[in-house]
Motif scaffolding. Structure first.
Motif, short mmCIF file in Angstrom:
data_model
loop_
_atom_site.label_atom_id
_atom_site.label_comp_id
_atom_site.label_asym_id
_atom_site.label_seq_id
_atom_site.Cartn_x
_atom_site.Cartn_y
_atom_site.Cartn_z
N PHE A 272 -5.60 16.34 6.36
CA PHE A 272 -5.38 14.86 6.85
C PHE A 272 -5.08 14.15 5.33
O PHE A 272 -5.07 14.71 4.38
N GLY A 273 -5.13 12.74 5.61
CA GLY A 273 -4.74 12.06 4.46
C GLY A 273 -5.88 11.53 3.78
O GLY A 273 -6.76 12.31 3.56
N ASN A 274 -6.00 10.55 3.21
CA ASN A 274 -6.90 9.99 2.29
C ASN A 274 -8.34 9.35 3.37
O ASN A 274 -8.26 8.50 3.94
N PRO A 275 -9.39 10.10 3.23
CA PRO A 275 -10.61 9.86 4.03
C PRO A 275 -11.14 8.53 3.92
O PRO A 275 -11.94 8.16 4.82
N GLU A 276 -10.69 8.12 2.54
CA GLU A 276 -11.63 6.74 2.21
C GLU A 276 -10.88 5.49 2.95
O GLU A 276 -11.35 4.52 3.16
N LYS A 277 -9.82 5.76 3.60
CA LYS A 277 -9.07 4.80 4.56
C LYS A 277 -9.60 4.75 5.96
O LYS A 277 -9.35 6.00 6.52
N PRO A 278 -9.95 3.78 6.53
CA PRO A 278 -10.64 3.81 7.86
C PRO A 278 -9.66 4.45 8.89
O PRO A 278 -10.27 5.03 9.64
#
Lengths: 736, 224
Positions: free
Chosen positions: A502-508
């Protein structure tokens, strides 16, 4: 403690920790960490090692079942190959990613990805018996994507072929969102018996710890934190030194050495060195054994003599193993490592301190509680939020919407996601070890023979575009696709492994994709009774042009009682009936390969899946294959029904004449995509028996001739086999 | 009948070769470890495929200096039957037991596929149970298998019938000269080939066409 200038919070941040995490480390130690300790914490508390953004949701996945011998937590998961019988054979398997290293240096990145997953297998005492890989690149119209593909395939082949482990299956997709951030996931399987399986827990205070294999160099320093746990950016070429360099010859010797050490009963525990090198392997051994470990870095054989203690502790030099034995067995262990020229050296001792203590000779250069290193990394809650606008741009149209059904079929067959994978697979040894009953392209799943006449089947899959359209349902479809492939081989799932890319998990919005996909995967694997026994998480897969498609790669292993009955996908006999099984109505074109070729944007959501109904269809097909009544079985996937029929024609080198009764939407009937559909062939009795199982079966025509003909309402698809084959060979030009 | 299968570090197909040898009625097969010059009283030797010594320096270049190879050379010079498969063929060429050399494939890629192999000579211990002209389906898998010999040597070999196997039906996967898949020495007791007969002894895994090759080795022995 030796005098060195203490690093500060800015150093911690440069190594990937947050200011709060640095403060927590200091709190756990009761003082500021020194250079060695900070280096070790920065790796153990990295996303890659600590799963700090994913651990909480991973706990929702099903991990128990009748076949499970060992669930997540060890180097790989393990299932009994015959949970209802008395075989003591165990299959261990796991998938892992090497995405960022492969994006930076594809040959070595992919090669060491294979090397790493193979070490996970023989660290359990199992002989590696198979590799499957799952690859994602940007469109092959891009020069960079062609370069990454070519070198990654060469790297996988280089390592697997040299190791004498067959690469029996895999998948590759080409989609724009992987242009910057390609994916290279490798799955490995191994065989072991209950008696010889070994774990990694260090036990026995006073027992020596022996390091063997390659010497330790400066390669791969910070790979887990700098490379694997951050987004890719412009300075990636500068990160090449963080990519490890593989030596399959060293690892080929290591496998044989480990198996001989175990056959001689000389080991207490065994562990491989992967991400974060000695730091993670030793501290995890100590954590699992609830002990402490002392390591003297001065005893570690080095490639470069002037390496600092922190460099030795975090080096990701490949092809190294750690073992624990009793003091009286040290000489015997070292003798066997010498025989295999992977010279073992005692570098430490198991202690009762519950601490990792790092020495250089007599100097203590680092001391940390094992628990703080391994268990105390803060876990973060995701803040999922469904995106309000589409995350992914519509692809460029490559096929005119008004193309005829025949032209559409030919365009689909030649599209990079559907064209024959033979030009890739030919670069891998798929037959070494003499177990391969179904080579790539012969059956939807790879099939291996076991000594007792039964078989194992394996499949790896995930259509990221469909997960992007609907992470929950797309993940369900990925699991169902694997199970469908197994069913076509005649196999029932034993267990599952997954790699969450996945991408950046800090992005909702990415947190939402991740949460939904894990929920879907859990629901599907529970329904399939295919528990998840191991896996990996790869986050931060995005670059300046945005996140990758959410790609929860699913690997599944299944068993079939009689391997001689394993299915094939190609049509066989002239005159056999052909039936469409599983679908009452055609699934829609949205999110299909045809929609992509037409340049259509992704829909917001996929049709709901009736899990029980799909699983019942799979069971019926599996029985038909197992009892030998079906001549062929092929799951309908990318490109829909017509492509599945074309693939069965090409694999069997024989044509068909079929008629779909007046469908409302002929193109959807021919090319729509959804789970639960199969194209099967067999004599009339076999098809009748399938229908009697209570699943939807429609007889559409029969096998014969050298032309594919499908009449669908007003549309007529008719193509000579020769023309089908030419289109299907489109990828060959990528490998001159 | 006792077969020996040489094992170097980096060998890959040695267990497959052991199993293939044991398809012969009453035969047993043992590993010959590279550091050990003892040939364990074997009647025939197989040098198997793989990547001995990681293919470092040059394929087969390091393995030729193993203690076991000194013994294998003596065994061959004494008339003993020796078969080299893939990497084993490369090793035997490096030792000089077989003429010619194996170069990187024309396309410079590793290629794994089933190929058709014609038996061109039955006057070797590895082919005497075959009929000349038999076409066997055998898998081939290598990156360095393009057979090469200087023109004069090649002509001599062709004239003397030293070409034992040839790729048939346009299945030459690597650009070998004269479609050569395997050759023998002038004394005809040492044979090398790039395709893998040890992977063609079970129809379930693709083909059993090579059973006759292993049977040949046993048949030869009755004349000893």
């Amino acid at each position: 403690m030796s005098e060195i200038t203490l690093p500060g919070v800015e150093d911690a941040i440069a190594l990937g920790l947050t200011a709060d995490e640095y403060a927590l480390v200091s709190d756990k130690l009761g003082r500021a960490p020194n250079q060695v300790e900070l280096a070790m914490f920065s790796l153990m508390w990295s996303e890659h090692c600590a799963y700090k953004h994913s651990k909480k949701i991973l706990r929702t996945l099903p991990t128990e079942g009748a076949a499970v011998v060992m669930g997540p937590g060890e180097n790989a998961g393990a299932v009994s190959v015959d949970p209802d019988g008395d075989s003591d054979l165990i299959c261990v398997f796991k998938v892992e990613s090497h995405n960022h290293p492969s994006a930076v240096e594809p040959f070595q990145g992919a090669a060491t990805g294979v090397g790493g997953i193979l070490r996970d297998i023989f660290a359990l005492g199992a002989r590696p018996i198979a590799i499957l890989d799952s690859l994602r690149f940007g469109e092959p119209t891009s020069e960079r994507s062609r370069y990454l593909l070519d070198r990654a395939v060469a790297g996988i082949g280089h390592y697997g072929n040299s190791m004498g482990v067959p690469t029996i299956g895999g998948e590759v997709y080409f989609e724009g969102p992987y242009e910057t951030n390609c994916l290279v996931n490798a799955m490995a399987m191994g065989l072991v018996t209950q008696e010889t399986m070994i774990k990694s827990a260090a036990v026995g205070v006073g027992n020596p710890i022996i390091l063997f294999g390659a010497s330790t160099g400066r390669d791969g320093i910070g790979g887990a934190s700098v490379l694997a746990s951050a987004e890719l950016g412009d300075d990636d070429a500068d990160k090449r030194p963080t990519v490890q360099v593989g030596d399959p010859f060293e690892e080929a010797k290591l496998v044989e050495c480990c198996l001989e050490l175990l056959a001689e009963g000389l080991l207490v525990s065994l562990q491989d060195l992967g991400a974060a090198g000695l730091t993670s392997s030793a501290s995890e051994m100590a954590s699992k054994g609830e002990v402490g470990i002392d390591i003297d870095v001065a005893k570690v054989p080095l490639r470069e003599g002037d390496m600092e203690p922190f460099e030795i502790m975090v080096s990701e030099s490949q092809e190294r193993m750690l073992c624990v034995c009793t003091p009286e067995n040290v000489d015997a262990v070292v003798a066997i490592t010498d025989k295999w020229e992977v010279h073992g050296t005692v570098i430490g001792t198991v202690t009762d301190t519950r601490a990792m203590r790092i020495f250089r000779g007599n100097d203590l250069v680092g001391e940390m509680p094992v628990e703080a290193l391994v268990d105390d990394c803060p876990l973060y809650d995701l803040q999922p939020e469904k995106p309000s606008a589409p995350l992914y741009a519509a692809p460029e149209a490559t096929l005119d919407g008004g193309a005829s059904a025949t032209d559409t079929l030919l365009a689909l067959l030649a599209s990079p996601n559907i064209a024959s994978r033979l030009p890739l697979f030919e670069q891998y040894d798929c037959i070494v070890q003499s177990r391969t009953m179904r080579r790539p392209g012969e059956c939807d799943a790879a099939v291996l023979a076991l000594p007792d006449g039964s078989g194992l089947a394996a499949s790896i899959d995930c259509n990221g575009r469909r997960v992007a359209a609907d992470p929950y349902t797309g993940a369900i479809e990925a699991a169902l696709e694997c199970a469908a492939n197994l069913a076509c081989a005649g196999a029932k799932p034993l267990g599952t492994t997954n790699n969450l890319n996945f991408g950046n998990p800090e992005k909702p919005e990415i947190a939402w994709q991740l949460t939904e996909a894990v929920r879907g995967l859990g629901d599907a694997c529970r329904a399939l009774e295919a528990p998840i026994v191991g896996g990996n998480v790869s986050l931060y897969n995005q670059g300046a042009d945005g996140p990758i498609y959410p790609t929860p790669v699913v690997g599944m292993v299944g068993a079939l009682p009689d391997v001689d009955a394993a299915g094939v996908l190609g049509f066989g006999e002239e005159g056999d009936q052909v039936a469409l099984v599983g679908w009452e109505a055609a699934p829609p074109l949205a999110a299909s390969e045809l929609a992509k070729l037409r340049g259509e944007a992704l829909p917001d959501g996929l049709p709901e899946v009736d899990l029980d109904a799909v699983i019942a269809v799979q069971a019926a097909v599996r029985e038909g294959v197992r009892d030998g009544s079906l001549a062929s079985a092929h799951d309908i996937a990318e490109g829909g029904f017509a492509v599945a029929v074309a693939e069965a024609c090409l694999a069997g080198d024989i044509g068909v004449t079929l008629k779909l009764d007046a469908p409302d939407d002929a193109f959807a009937a021919l090319f729509g995509e959804g789970p639960g559909g199969f194209v099967v062939s067999g004599d009339a009795e076999a098809i009748e028996a399938l229908a009697a199982k209570g699943v939807p079966v429609r007889i559409l025509g029969e096998v014969g001739g050298d032309v594919l003909t499908i009449a669908a309402g007003d549309e007529l698809v008719t193509v000579p086999l020769e023309q089908l084959a030419a289109g299907h060979a489109a990828l060959a030009k990528l490998f001159p | 009948m006792r077969f020996g299968v040489v094992q170097f570090p980096g060998s890959c197909d040695e267990r497959d070769a052991l199993a293939a040898c044991e398809t012969v009625d009453g035969a047993e097969a043992v590993i010959l470890w590279h550091r050990d010059a003892d040939l364990k009283d074997v009647d025939a030797i197989v040098v198997p495929g793989g990547f001995s010594f990681g293919d470092y320096l040059r394929v087969g270049a390091i393995a030729q200096f193993s203690p076991v190879m000194a013994a294998v050379i003596a065994f061959a010079n004494n008339g003993g039957p020796v078969v080299g498969i893939c990497n084993g063929f490369q090793v035997l060429c490096e030792t000089g037991l077989l003429p010619g050399a194996l170069l990187p494939n024309e396309r410079r890629r590793f290629i794994c596929r089933q190929v058709d192999v014609e038996v061109c000579s039955t006057e070797t211990p590895f082919t005497r149970a075959c009929t000349a002209g038999d076409v066997l389906s055998i898998p081939s898998k290598h990156q360095t298998g393009r057979y090469y010999a200087p023109e004069a040597l090649l002509e001599q070999m062709e004239a003397d019938g030293q070409v034992v196997f040839r790729y048939a039906n346009d299945s030459n996967p690597n650009g070998s000269l004269n479609d050569i898949a395997g050759v023998c020495n002038t004394a005809r007791n040492v044979v090398g080939l790039m395709p893998h007969p040890e992977h063609a002894v079970d129809a379930r895994t693709g083909s059993d066409d090579a059973l006759a090759l292993f049977a040949s080795l046993a048949q030869g022995l009755t004349h000893v």
